[in-house]
Design an enzyme around this catalytic site. Structure first.
Site, PDB file in Angstrom:
ATOM      1  N   ASP A  75     -12.626  21.037  16.688  1.00 56.84           N
ATOM      2  CA  ASP A  75     -11.443  21.761  17.176  1.00 56.84           C
ATOM      3  C   ASP A  75     -11.584  23.236  16.820  1.00 56.84           C
ATOM      4  OD1 ASP A  75     -10.264  19.457  18.174  1.00 56.84           O
ATOM      5  OD2 ASP A  75      -9.301  18.970  16.262  1.00 56.84           O
ATOM      6  N   GLU A 118     -12.974   9.955  11.826  1.00 61.78           N
ATOM      7  CA  GLU A 118     -12.065  10.466  12.854  1.00 61.78           C
ATOM      8  C   GLU A 118     -10.638  10.289  12.354  1.00 61.78           C
ATOM      9  OE1 GLU A 118     -12.155  12.074  16.001  1.00 61.78           O
ATOM     10  OE2 GLU A 118     -10.016  11.876  15.614  1.00 61.78           O
TER      11      GLU A 118
HETATM   12  N1  SAM Z   1     -17.157  15.148  18.376  1.00 62.34           N
HETATM   13  C1  SAM Z   1     -16.435  14.579  19.499  1.00 62.34           C
HETATM   14  C2  SAM Z   1     -17.058  14.972  20.810  1.00 62.34           C
HETATM   15  O1  SAM Z   1     -17.941  15.845  20.788  1.00 62.34           O
HETATM   16  O2  SAM Z   1     -16.714  14.403  21.841  1.00 62.34           O
HETATM   17  C3  SAM Z   1     -14.966  14.965  19.480  1.00 62.34           C
HETATM   18  C4  SAM Z   1     -14.651  16.421  19.641  1.00 62.34           C
HETATM   19  S1  SAM Z   1     -12.888  16.746  19.577  1.00 62.34           S
HETATM   20  C5  SAM Z   1     -12.750  18.343  20.286  1.00 62.34           C
HETATM   21  C6  SAM Z   1     -12.604  17.038  17.845  1.00 62.34           C
HETATM   22  C7  SAM Z   1     -12.298  15.757  17.110  1.00 62.34           C
HETATM   23  O3  SAM Z   1     -12.208  15.987  15.711  1.00 62.34           O
HETATM   24  C8  SAM Z   1     -10.994  15.124  17.523  1.00 62.34           C
HETATM   25  O4  SAM Z   1     -11.211  13.783  17.902  1.00 62.34           O
HETATM   26  C9  SAM Z   1     -10.125  15.233  16.278  1.00 62.34           C
HETATM   27  O5  SAM Z   1      -9.199  14.177  16.172  1.00 62.34           O
HETATM   28  C10 SAM Z   1     -11.153  15.206  15.183  1.00 62.34           C
HETATM   29  N2  SAM Z   1     -10.717  15.819  13.929  1.00 62.34           N
HETATM   30  C11 SAM Z   1     -10.113  17.017  13.787  1.00 62.34           C
HETATM   31  N3  SAM Z   1      -9.874  17.277  12.488  1.00 62.34           N
HETATM   32  C12 SAM Z   1     -10.347  16.210  11.779  1.00 62.34           C
HETATM   33  C13 SAM Z   1     -10.354  15.880  10.394  1.00 62.34           C
HETATM   34  N4  SAM Z   1      -9.855  16.703   9.475  1.00 62.34           N
HETATM   35  N5  SAM Z   1     -10.906  14.709  10.020  1.00 62.34           N
HETATM   36  C14 SAM Z   1     -11.408  13.870  10.954  1.00 62.34           C
HETATM   37  N6  SAM Z   1     -11.421  14.132  12.269  1.00 62.34           N
HETATM   38  C15 SAM Z   1     -10.889  15.283  12.695  1.00 62.34           C
END
Ligand code: SAM
Length: 307
Positions: free
Chosen positions: A205, A89
């Site tokens: 995202d 994360e």
């Molecule tokens: N998977 C979780 C859920 O279903 O509740 C979180 C979904 S949230 C919409 C997307 C997550 O991906 C966010 O917490 C964001 O910080 C993380 N994220 C986005 N780009 C990332 C990256 N390049 N490396 C690690 N985490 C990332």
């Protein structure tokens, strides 16, 4: 004000003992300072196999990419009590939250386990039967023991830990952890070729705008990395509430030669897919808002062009 991200120079250089203290012992050798031959790429694989590196059973097998608040890891931990799983994360706040969540779950389960099995009283009983007349005598005998001997005595180690068990307790969340990192960079620095049996991309995202599509976590370039670190037969799970992102992920995965779609029908009653769809914070939010969920799972297949 975020701390800079740090990456190991290769998987075997990563010390996991802070994240999985019940599974990894802290490395004796100094950390971060490469030995002379560490810089040679050709030695990298050889080095991974030499004695002293972690045994096969101590390898992380599941990776939850962009794990957010960690609902999936918490749901899967008791289902696969002896499988190491890592959440990756990028947002510090979420990583800190999840770290605390895991620590709290661990300590509750360890306390419950101690009460259940009567572990601590059991140790006392055994010490008594070893003809130690009094607590004083026990104290004297321990005091007179060389420190090194004492540390190698598992029973003594337990007493030192105030009776806390010093081994992984199945169901105690010792097998899950989270690391702050950018999953679009350096994933192969964390995992060896063929190491992961499951990778999760849950509600990533969406990056709706066309010029932002390159920021999407599924792309041809990144799929090559995912395929590299996944074991043949392993499964890559994706789920999203955004139809456009679902179509995008499918369009890349469907044509990628090392992945093969698994029909949703094969997952009826599957506990992992149920957790994938329903256990994460984002998944629950979508459910509360009666949103749709689009699932697409792929098996890592043998390279059709190799050997
Ligand atoms: N998977 C979780 C859920 O279903 O509740 C979180 C979904 S949230 C919409 C997307 C997550 O991906 C966010 O917490 C964001 O910080 C993380 N994220 C986005 N780009 C990332 C990256 N390049 N490396 C690690 N985490 C990332």
């Amino acid at each position: 004000n975020d701390m800079p991200l740090e990456y190991p120079i290769r998987p075997s250089a990563k010390d996991w003992s802070d994240l999985y203290p019940m599974y990894f012992k802290p490395e004796a050798k100094s950390r971060g300072v490469p030995e002379q031959d560490d810089l040679s790429v050709s030695d990298a694989n050889k080095d991974d196999q030499k004695p002293g590196s972690q045994p096969e059973s101590r390898k992380i097998e599941f990776a939850d990419i962009g794990c957010g608040y960690g609902g999936l890891l918490v749901a899967l931990a008791p289902l696969f009590p002896d499988t190491l799983m890592l959440g990756m994360e990028i947002r510090t706040k979420l990583v800190d939250y999840l770290q605390q969540r895991i620590e709290a779950l661990r300590s509750i389960q360890h306390k419950l386990h101690q009460n259940d099995t009567g572990d601590a009283p059991d140790v006392e009983k055994r010490i008594k039967t070893e003809d130690l007349d009094s607590a004083d005598q026990l104290k004297n005998s321990v005091d007179s023991t060389e420190q090194d001997d004492a540390e190698s005595d598992p029973e003594y180690a337990k007493i030192q830990d105030n009776g806390e068990t010093n081994f992984p307790v199945p169901g105690s969340y010792d097998n899950i952890a989270v690391i702050r990192m950018n999953a679009m960079k350096y994933l192969p620095n964390f995992f060896e070729k063929g190491q992961l049996t499951k990778m999760f991309f849950l509600f990533p995202d969406p990056h709706f705008k066309k010029r932002k599509h390159k920021a999407r976590i599924i792309s041809s370039t990144l799929l090559a990395e995912y395929a590299y670190i996944m074991k043949v037969g392993g499964i890559l799970y994706t789920v999203t509430d955004v139809k456009d992102l679902h179509d995008w992920m499918r369009s890349h995965l469907d044509v990628f030669p090392l992945f093969e779609r698994i029909p949703d029908s094969e997952f009826e009653g599957d506990l992992v897919v149920s957790a994938v769809c329903n256990s994460t914070e984002e998944g629950r939010k979508v459910a509360r808002n009666n949103g749709d969920k689009y699932l697409a799972c792929y098996r890592r297949i043998e390279d059709p062009y190799s050997s």
